[in-house]
Design a protein around this motif. Structure first.
Motif, PDB file in Angstrom:
ATOM      1  N   ARG A 298      11.051  -2.912 -61.156  1.00 31.31           N
ATOM      2  CA  ARG A 298      10.918  -2.484 -59.756  1.00 31.31           C
ATOM      3  C   ARG A 298      12.195  -1.750 -59.337  1.00 31.31           C
ATOM      4  NH1 ARG A 298       6.656  -3.742 -56.711  1.00 31.31           N
ATOM      5  NH2 ARG A 298       5.382  -5.530 -57.312  1.00 31.31           N
ATOM      6  N   ASP A 299      12.005  -0.648 -58.591  1.00 28.24           N
ATOM      7  CA  ASP A 299      13.165   0.067 -58.069  1.00 28.24           C
ATOM      8  C   ASP A 299      13.592  -0.554 -56.737  1.00 28.24           C
ATOM      9  OD1 ASP A 299      11.511   1.065 -56.028  1.00 28.24           O
ATOM     10  OD2 ASP A 299      11.664   3.154 -56.676  1.00 28.24           O
ATOM     11  N   GLN A 300      14.583   0.046 -56.095  1.00 29.18           N
ATOM     12  CA  GLN A 300      15.111  -0.492 -54.838  1.00 29.18           C
ATOM     13  C   GLN A 300      14.088  -0.450 -53.703  1.00 29.18           C
ATOM     14  OE1 GLN A 300      16.297   2.107 -56.531  1.00 29.18           O
ATOM     15  NE2 GLN A 300      16.212   3.891 -55.201  1.00 29.18           N
ATOM     16  N   ASP A 301      13.016   0.351 -53.844  1.00 32.39           N
ATOM     17  CA  ASP A 301      11.954   0.423 -52.840  1.00 32.39           C
ATOM     18  C   ASP A 301      10.722  -0.374 -53.257  1.00 32.39           C
ATOM     19  OD1 ASP A 301      13.446   2.152 -51.153  1.00 32.39           O
ATOM     20  OD2 ASP A 301      12.878   3.856 -52.424  1.00 32.39           O
ATOM     21  N   ASP A 302      10.861  -1.236 -54.265  1.00 31.68           N
ATOM     22  CA  ASP A 302       9.780  -2.093 -54.776  1.00 31.68           C
ATOM     23  C   ASP A 302       8.656  -1.309 -55.455  1.00 31.68           C
ATOM     24  OD1 ASP A 302      10.682  -4.630 -54.517  1.00 31.68           O
ATOM     25  OD2 ASP A 302       9.660  -5.046 -52.630  1.00 31.68           O
ATOM     26  N   LYS A 303       8.931  -0.107 -55.920  1.00 31.78           N
ATOM     27  CA  LYS A 303       7.943   0.670 -56.669  1.00 31.78           C
ATOM     28  C   LYS A 303       8.153   0.410 -58.154  1.00 31.78           C
ATOM     29  CE  LYS A 303       7.192   4.185 -53.227  1.00 31.78           C
ATOM     30  NZ  LYS A 303       6.233   3.401 -52.539  1.00 31.78           N
ATOM     31  N   TRP A 304       7.040   0.331 -58.900  1.00 29.12           N
ATOM     32  CA  TRP A 304       7.127   0.064 -60.339  1.00 29.12           C
ATOM     33  C   TRP A 304       7.485   1.324 -61.112  1.00 29.12           C
ATOM     34  CZ3 TRP A 304       7.735  -4.444 -62.342  1.00 29.12           C
ATOM     35  CH2 TRP A 304       7.145  -5.567 -61.780  1.00 29.12           C
ATOM     36  N   ILE A 305       8.422   1.160 -62.025  1.00 24.94           N
ATOM     37  CA  ILE A 305       8.780   2.191 -63.004  1.00 24.94           C
ATOM     38  C   ILE A 305       8.372   1.653 -64.359  1.00 24.94           C
ATOM     39  CG2 ILE A 305      10.676   3.405 -64.143  1.00 24.94           C
ATOM     40  CD1 ILE A 305      12.228   3.168 -61.473  1.00 24.94           C
ATOM     41  N   ARG A 306       7.634   2.460 -65.106  1.00 27.53           N
ATOM     42  CA  ARG A 306       7.207   2.071 -66.458  1.00 27.53           C
ATOM     43  C   ARG A 306       8.150   2.726 -67.464  1.00 27.53           C
ATOM     44  NH1 ARG A 306       1.414   0.520 -68.371  1.00 27.53           N
ATOM     45  NH2 ARG A 306       2.368  -1.383 -67.571  1.00 27.53           N
ATOM     46  N   ILE A 307       8.694   1.914 -68.364  1.00 26.99           N
ATOM     47  CA  ILE A 307       9.596   2.405 -69.410  1.00 26.99           C
ATOM     48  C   ILE A 307       8.862   2.255 -70.737  1.00 26.99           C
ATOM     49  CG2 ILE A 307      11.850   2.144 -70.515  1.00 26.99           C
ATOM     50  CD1 ILE A 307      12.725   0.669 -67.881  1.00 26.99           C
ATOM     51  N   SER A 308       8.572   3.381 -71.363  1.00 23.64           N
ATOM     52  CA  SER A 308       7.879   3.385 -72.649  1.00 23.64           C
ATOM     53  C   SER A 308       8.925   3.284 -73.744  1.00 23.64           C
ATOM     54  CB  SER A 308       7.079   4.680 -72.803  1.00 23.64           C
ATOM     55  OG  SER A 308       6.470   4.736 -74.063  1.00 23.64           O
ATOM     56  N   MET A 309       8.789   2.246 -74.563  1.00 17.47           N
ATOM     57  CA  MET A 309       9.775   2.030 -75.615  1.00 17.47           C
ATOM     58  C   MET A 309       9.121   1.998 -76.977  1.00 17.47           C
ATOM     59  SD  MET A 309      12.282  -0.715 -73.762  1.00 17.47           S
ATOM     60  CE  MET A 309      13.236  -0.893 -75.253  1.00 17.47           C
ATOM     61  N   GLU A 310       9.851   2.494 -77.957  1.00 14.62           N
ATOM     62  CA  GLU A 310       9.368   2.489 -79.337  1.00 14.62           C
ATOM     63  C   GLU A 310      10.511   2.099 -80.255  1.00 14.62           C
ATOM     64  OE1 GLU A 310       9.860   7.242 -80.220  1.00 14.62           O
ATOM     65  OE2 GLU A 310       7.951   6.517 -79.450  1.00 14.62           O
TER      66      GLU A 310
END
Length: 159
Positions: A108-120
């Protein structure tokens, strides 16, 4: 290289990318402003990788745990997958290192929005203490997850 973006509001399959349309990419600098640090390491040689050894020495990570996230290897697989995707936070930093496969870490960012981090394979992120996050397998359903925490917890997970 790791890729991150703001997520849509869809409640459909958690393993889908859930990109906004149009896509709203998130840079490494934006992740750093949230306290999320990214590194690329040599996953094929994690046991002898001097970069990983230096991280462990510098952060005083003293042990590791290995978790295998596969139906035939993880007890209560379906329950665990649901638990991993439940939003939570930790009182200590949490480090995830993907040794093989791929998956998503959402923060969650500072505005409570979700950020998706794609990892491999080879991607490592540090999630700071107190940041809300969750994990899910992606549509490929194969991941080795290597976890370091601020108190010296190192967890290797294989999906």
């Amino acid at each position: 290289m790791v890729e991150a973006w703001y997520m849509d509001e869809s409640q459909e399959d958690q393993r889908a990318p859930h990109r906004l349309q149009p896509n709203c990419a998130v840079s490494l600098e934006q992740l750093r402003s949230l306290g999320v640090v990214y590194r690329k390491l040599d996953a094929d040689n994690y046991e002898t990788d001097p970069c990983l050894k230096e991280i462990r020495r510098a952060e005083n990570y003293s042990w590791m745990d290995i978790i295998t996230i596969q139906k035939d290897k993880l007890p209560n697989y379906e329950e665990k997958i649901k638990t991993f995707y439940e939003e939570h936070l930790h009182l200590d930093d949490e480090i995830r290192y993907v040794l093989d496969g791929s998956g998503y870490f959402d923060v969650r960012d500072q505005d409570d929005k979700w950020i998706r981090i794609s990892m491999e394979k080879g991607d490592m992120i540090t999630l700071p203490a107190g940041i809300y996050h969750r994990f899910t397998l992606d549509e490929k359903v194969s991941l080795h997850d290597f976890t370091l925490s601020a108190e010296g917890f190192l967890c290797l997970a294989d999906t």
